[in-house]
Scaffold this active site. Structure first.
Site, PDB file in Angstrom:
ATOM      1  N   GLU A   4      45.848  51.626  40.895  1.00  0.00           N
ATOM      2  CA  GLU A   4      44.897  51.637  39.782  1.00  0.00           C
ATOM      3  C   GLU A   4      44.145  50.312  39.842  1.00  0.00           C
ATOM      4  O   GLU A   4      44.709  49.264  39.552  1.00  0.00           O
ATOM      5  CB  GLU A   4      45.629  51.775  38.446  1.00  0.00           C
ATOM      6  CG  GLU A   4      44.713  51.663  37.231  1.00  0.00           C
ATOM      7  CD  GLU A   4      45.480  51.561  35.925  1.00  0.00           C
ATOM      8  OE1 GLU A   4      44.975  50.898  34.993  1.00  0.00           O
ATOM      9  OE2 GLU A   4      46.585  52.139  35.825  1.00  0.00           O
ATOM     10  N   THR A  54      41.270  50.224  33.144  1.00  0.00           N
ATOM     11  CA  THR A  54      40.530  49.453  32.146  1.00  0.00           C
ATOM     12  C   THR A  54      39.080  49.928  32.082  1.00  0.00           C
ATOM     13  O   THR A  54      38.148  49.136  32.018  1.00  0.00           O
ATOM     14  CB  THR A  54      40.595  47.936  32.425  1.00  0.00           C
ATOM     15  OG1 THR A  54      41.906  47.584  32.897  1.00  0.00           O
ATOM     16  CG2 THR A  54      40.342  47.143  31.146  1.00  0.00           C
ATOM     17  N   LYS A  76      48.660  57.694  29.168  1.00  0.00           N
ATOM     18  CA  LYS A  76      49.124  56.321  29.354  1.00  0.00           C
ATOM     19  C   LYS A  76      49.654  55.809  28.022  1.00  0.00           C
ATOM     20  O   LYS A  76      49.071  56.067  26.966  1.00  0.00           O
ATOM     21  CB  LYS A  76      47.953  55.459  29.831  1.00  0.00           C
ATOM     22  CG  LYS A  76      48.273  53.976  29.986  1.00  0.00           C
ATOM     23  CD  LYS A  76      47.040  53.224  30.454  1.00  0.00           C
ATOM     24  CE  LYS A  76      47.319  51.736  30.610  1.00  0.00           C
ATOM     25  NZ  LYS A  76      46.149  50.997  31.113  1.00  0.00           N
ATOM     26  N   ARG A 130      38.703  45.003  35.052  1.00  0.00           N
ATOM     27  CA  ARG A 130      38.767  43.681  34.436  1.00  0.00           C
ATOM     28  C   ARG A 130      38.153  42.620  35.343  1.00  0.00           C
ATOM     29  O   ARG A 130      37.882  41.508  34.899  1.00  0.00           O
ATOM     30  CB  ARG A 130      40.214  43.314  34.111  1.00  0.00           C
ATOM     31  CG  ARG A 130      40.789  44.097  32.940  1.00  0.00           C
ATOM     32  CD  ARG A 130      42.188  43.656  32.591  1.00  0.00           C
ATOM     33  NE  ARG A 130      43.141  44.003  33.626  1.00  0.00           N
ATOM     34  CZ  ARG A 130      43.988  43.155  34.201  1.00  0.00           C
ATOM     35  NH1 ARG A 130      43.977  41.886  33.858  1.00  0.00           N
ATOM     36  NH2 ARG A 130      44.830  43.581  35.116  1.00  0.00           N
TER      37      ARG A 130
END
Length: 215
Positions: A42, A70, A130, A46
């Site tokens: 993943e 993110t 998640k 960011r």
């Protein structure tokens, strides 16, 4: 679950990656993860250049599952998909992003930690969500409590997962896979410590396999 989500569940651990220098590190990191029997990543938005990292990893290892984390906008979903990203992870539950991902036929795993989040996920027909940030939101006890009224979901906890508590989490039948950055920390990546990353991946996979065989 869809086939890709099922494959992620079989692997059981998802490295959560922040790359500051994709050109230098993406391919080597992909090779290190796969060498450790963890062919999934993943790549978080960011850091700038996340889409470049996704593209480089997929080109180097087409057999690897690479997604974007993110993600907070539809533009980032587009960027991830154009780079070859195969799944989307969001820190919270955003109906617009879930709808957009589903319209584009890509699995999305939104961050859910409350009954309200779970209700929203249920309405969108999601099966894998998640749980973020896991430890700070109540950890495994809360995940188990939430599974009572919402048995439809498998959960991917992320946030505070470590080599020390991985077995406890992955032993729970509600858990599909655990997301973690402990095997791809900034220190390890910046230091080009690929063999250590591979070894941590191997150890993680051994824990997953052992815990599930005992279960």
């Amino acid at each position: 679950m869809d086939k890709l989500s099922q494959r992620i569940s079989e692997i059981g651990i998802v490295p959560v990656i922040k790359l500051t220098d994709p050109e230098r590190d993406a391919v080597k990191l992909a090779q290190a993860l796969c060498a450790g029997d963890v062919p999934v990543a993943e790549v978080t938005f960011r850091a700038s250049g996340a889409e470049r990292a996704i593209r480089l990893m997929k080109e180097a290892r087409p057999d690897m599952i690479v997604g974007a984390g993110t993600v907070t906008s539809t533009e980032q979903i587009d960027a991830a998909l154009n780079a070859g990203g195969q799944f989307i992870v969001t820190p919270g539950f955003d109906p617009e992003l879930v709808e957009y991902a589903q319209k584009n036929g890509v699995p999305i795993y939104p961050g859910c930690t409350t009954p309200t989040d779970y209700h929203a996920a249920l309405k969108f027909g999601l099966e894998l969500i998640k749980f973020f940030p896991a430890e700070q939101s109540g950890g495994l006890p809360k995940i188990k409590a939430m599974s009572a009224p919402f048995p439809q979901f498998k959960v991917m906890p992320t946030g505070g997962i470590s080599i020390g508590n991985l077995r406890e989490y992955i032993s729970c039948p509600v858990i599909a896979a655990c997301g973690g950055s402990y095997m791809v920390t900034g220190e390890l990546v910046e230091g080009q410590r690929w063999e250590e990353i591979t070894e941590l991946c191997r150890l993680s996979r051994e824990i997953v396999k052992s815990a599930r065989s005992e279960g």
